[in-house]
Design an enzyme around this catalytic site. Structure first.
Site, PDB file in Angstrom:
ATOM      1  CG  ASN A   6      29.525 -13.975  -3.385  1.00 23.98           C
ATOM      2  OD1 ASN A   6      28.555 -13.873  -4.115  1.00 23.98           O
ATOM      3  ND2 ASN A   6      29.438 -14.203  -2.075  1.00 23.98           N
ATOM      4  CG  PHE A   7      28.941  -9.888  -8.981  1.00 25.50           C
ATOM      5  CD1 PHE A   7      30.287  -9.638  -8.767  1.00 25.50           C
ATOM      6  CD2 PHE A   7      28.429  -9.681 -10.262  1.00 25.50           C
ATOM      7  CE1 PHE A   7      31.110  -9.207  -9.803  1.00 25.50           C
ATOM      8  CE2 PHE A   7      29.238  -9.243 -11.304  1.00 25.50           C
ATOM      9  CZ  PHE A   7      30.580  -9.007 -11.080  1.00 25.50           C
ATOM     10  CG  HIS A  87      28.387 -16.675   1.309  1.00 23.35           C
ATOM     11  ND1 HIS A  87      28.018 -15.705   2.204  1.00 23.35           N
ATOM     12  CD2 HIS A  87      29.535 -16.253   0.730  1.00 23.35           C
ATOM     13  CE1 HIS A  87      28.908 -14.717   2.166  1.00 23.35           C
ATOM     14  NE2 HIS A  87      29.840 -15.028   1.280  1.00 23.35           N
ATOM     15  N   GLY A 160      33.420  -8.742   4.586  1.00 21.69           N
ATOM     16  CA  GLY A 160      32.831  -7.415   4.394  1.00 21.69           C
ATOM     17  C   GLY A 160      33.211  -6.414   5.469  1.00 21.69           C
ATOM     18  CB  SER A 190      38.476  -8.210   4.320  1.00 16.65           C
ATOM     19  OG  SER A 190      37.236  -7.879   4.917  1.00 16.65           O
TER      20      SER A 190
END
Ligand code: PEP
Length: 231
Positions: A6-7, A87, A160, A190
């Site tokens: 996922n960019f 998301h 993140g 992560s």
């Protein structure tokens, strides 16, 4: 095994295309499913040999007066057949409710789109011991038997932050979700090259959804290779 990247709001149209072409060439002979979710304006035509391209979000319409959104017509023009829904950043930052996620699910499932449906608990819910209630509520409005459904379990406190859930925590939650009827289940939060092997070895983990560590091929490809070992 499904390995998805996922960019988020990273990469331009040109850097995404260069990345996708290079990654696709590395995937020759691979059996795992590798999916990339670029930002909407960077989504290339989904015409690669191995790599699948998805979109991170769309509104549940064919087209219409919905400024700032893309609908079915726009994603199909790019030959994209894969969509992420729910998301935690969509839910938290953009206020998407469970009901909105369910409505999107219904529309895109009716149109045979493959759906990566994201769920996960925040730290407060986890500390209160209410994780399972929250996950159950996040799934209650979708058809778990939909043939093109992939659920991604992503504890929000692990996204993140560099702090993945532990092997035990993932095993425990994935067992719960599989017992609820989830068939294909990814872990996200992560995931990196250093921890992916132990995560993929957990019973009930069918792959991973990767954010930060998907931004560079040199970080993402080793993760894909770990998935490939388990195909
Ligand atoms: C994500 O955004 O879905 C995610 C899992 O991010 P990260 O891997 O950076 O925690």
């Amino acid at each position: 095994m499904i390995i998805a990247g996922n960019f988020k709001t990273h990469h331009t149209r040109s850097s995404t295309l260069a990345y996708a072409q290079e990654l696709d060439s590395l995937l020759v002979g691979h059996r795992s499913e590798v999916v990339l979710f670029p930002p909407s304006s960077s989504v290339p035509y989904n015409q690669f040999e191995h790599l699948q391209i998805g979109v991170q979000n769309a509104y549940g319409v064919v087209n219409g007066a919905f400024s700032g959104e893309i609908g079915l017509e726009q994603i199909l023009e790019l030959q994209v057949q894969t969509l992420m829904i729910g998301h935690s950043e969509r839910r938290k930052i953009f206020g998407e409710s469970n009901q909105e996620c369910f409505d999107k699910f219904r529309f895109f499932a009716q149109n045979n789109i493959k759906i990566f449906f994201c769920i996960g608990e925040d730290l407060h819910t986890r500390d209160d011991g209410k994780t399972q209630d929250m996950l159950r509520a996040q799934l209650e409005g979708i058809d778990l038997d939909y043939a093109h459904l992939v659920v991604a379990y992503e504890p929000i406190w692990a996204i993140g932050t560099g702090k993945s859930a532990s092997v035990e925590e993932i095993w425990h939650t994935h067992s719960f979700l599989k017992n609820l009827g989830v068939r294909v289940l990814l872990y996200g939060g992560s995931v990196k090259r250093d921890n992916v092997a132990e995560i993929l070895d957990i019973d009930g983990v069918d792959g991973v959804l990767v954010g930060g560590a998907s931004l560079k091929i040199e970080d993402f490809y080793p993760i894909i290779q770990e998935g490939e070992k388990r195909c």
